[in-house]
Design an enzyme around this catalytic site. Structure first.
Site, PDB file in Angstrom:
ATOM      1  N   TYR A 118      -2.714  36.958 -12.318  1.00 47.99           N
ATOM      2  CA  TYR A 118      -2.899  37.478 -13.678  1.00 47.99           C
ATOM      3  C   TYR A 118      -2.618  38.968 -13.643  1.00 47.99           C
ATOM      4  CZ  TYR A 118      -5.123  39.240 -17.893  1.00 47.99           C
ATOM      5  OH  TYR A 118      -5.360  39.889 -19.078  1.00 47.99           O
ATOM      6  N   GLU A 206       0.478  41.280 -21.507  1.00 47.30           N
ATOM      7  CA  GLU A 206      -0.313  40.385 -20.653  1.00 47.30           C
ATOM      8  C   GLU A 206       0.596  39.311 -20.084  1.00 47.30           C
ATOM      9  OE1 GLU A 206      -4.606  38.345 -21.101  1.00 47.30           O
ATOM     10  OE2 GLU A 206      -3.106  37.566 -22.489  1.00 47.30           O
TER      11      GLU A 206
END
Length: 396
Positions: A118, A206
């Protein structure tokens, strides 16, 4: 402003950031053509079909599926296009899928060598700095990771007046457990990502998952980008990426009337000038026993037409049981707001719910005279306390 995954990836690619290649399709036939092109270009025989909506959690809602041939890609796209996709982020109403991204498979060869991470770049207002957040626990359940394993999420604070330093890139790659070619690829990836973030005036990029392939390449498999609305005047090509279908129709209409409007889950509509006064008014409504149904700032240069448009937008919300107009006349004149209220009554017709009006400041006396002589069923308030009591009485 939010944009689609395929649009965010196009921004990354313009800064030489490696992504999972793919093309957008709006019909099943286009999906077949895209899959055939990916097959020719990369030898891909497995394709990923992704619904393009402004919400996360698409995989959990059936918005990400695999196809094993171009023909099957068309079939999957046909089933996905037009569907209402419900995810944890869309709410129960869901969003209609109008486009799909057909992408090549990047989970090739030895699965044991593949790793998902992530990574996000964002503005941290508390620190007054940019921050890179990253974790070795990438994938669909990153929210659960943040809740149950917060120690596995790292942050790298970046001086907003400077840049992302080389030692910070190496720190991130090291903490992710990378080495060799993958380590170098990650540092290059981070450099391009930072340039994309800064030069596009983004407030968030993101990437989840960020993938290390079996041959040690680093790729953005997904990409969520939020652009700073206030900077779009510098980026006409990015402003053109706005998809009105993904936005609340009422908020779109409000923006066309130069109104700052955000719908909330409450029963008291409010119309205010100035963000600070709007926040105070929302607190006032809450203290009176109600809940604000919206944030609506008519701005400093509100006209009668602007006020009328604001009334129409508030009244479209069937949950609204009362309206509080709280205006402090500085740049905007109170008599102009009063004229807008009167015009709204005339144009819209009988407004059946109570309307509480507090007008103070420039031309407030003239404004009250206009309303008093209009014959309208408007409840006048003079102070914050008075307005709160009258909102409470209107709701009882």
């Amino acid at each position: 402003m939010n944009i689609h995954e395929y649009q965010g990836k196009s921004i990354l690619q313009s800064y030489d950031v490696p992504v999972q290649e793919g093309f957008v399709a709006e019909t099943a036939e286009q999906a077949v053509v895209v899959a055939e092109e990916l097959n020719r270009k990369f030898g891909t025989e497995i394709f990923v079909i992704k619904a393009q909506i402004h919400a996360g959690g698409r995989g959990k809602g059936g918005g990400v599926k695999i196809a094993r041939s171009p023909a099957e890609a068309g079939e999957v796209a046909a089933g996905m296009l037009g569907m209402t996709l419900v995810t944890p982020q869309t709410g129960p109403a869901g969003k209609v899928v109008r486009k799909v991204l057909v992408a090549r498979d990047v989970y090739y060869k030895g699965e044991s060598d593949i790793k998902e991470y992530y990574l996000s770049v964002l503005l941290d207002r508390k620190r007054s700095s940019y921050v890179i957040m990253y974790s070795t626990e990438g994938g669909m359940d990153i929210e659960e990771v943040a809740d149950k394993k917060p120690e596995s999420i790292f942050t790298e604070v970046i001086d907003g007046t400077c840049c992302l330093h080389d030692f910070q890139k190496r720190t991130i790659a090291f903490r992710l457990g990378l080495s060799g070619r993958a380590f170098l690829e990650m540092t290059r990836f981070l450099g391009g990502l930072w340039e994309a973030f800064i030069n596009s005036d983004a407030s968030l990029i993101e990437i989840n998952p960020l993938l290390k392939t079996s041959d040690d390449l680093i790729l953005a498999v997904d990409c969520k980008v939020t652009l700073d609305d206030n900077a779009l005047f510098r980026h006409t090509e990015l402003a053109a990426m706005r998809d009105l279908n993904e936005e609340d129709p009422t908020e779109v209409e409000a923006s066309e009337s130069n109104l700052n409007y955000v719908k909330l889950d409450g029963d008291v509509g409010c119309m205010v000038n100035g963000a600070g006064l709007a926040m105070a008014t929302m607190d006032l409504i809450q203290l009176s026993g109600g809940k604000p149904a919206n944030f609506l700032d008519v701005g400093g240069g509100a006209s009668a037409a602007t006020v009328e448009a604001g009334f129409r937008i508030i009244l479209r919300d069937t949950s609204v049981k009362a309206i509080l107009v709280n205006i402090f006349g500085g740049i905007v004149r109170c008599d102009r707001v009063a004229a807008g209220i009167i015009e709204a009554y005339k144009s819209i017709g009988d407004i059946s719910i109570p309307v509480i009006v507090r007008l103070q400041g420039t031309n407030a006396v003239e404004a009250r005279e206009l309303i008093d002589n209009s014959g309208l069923r408007v409840i006048a308030a003079s102070t914050f306390t008075d307005a709160a009591e009258k909102v409470k009485a209107a709701l009882s």
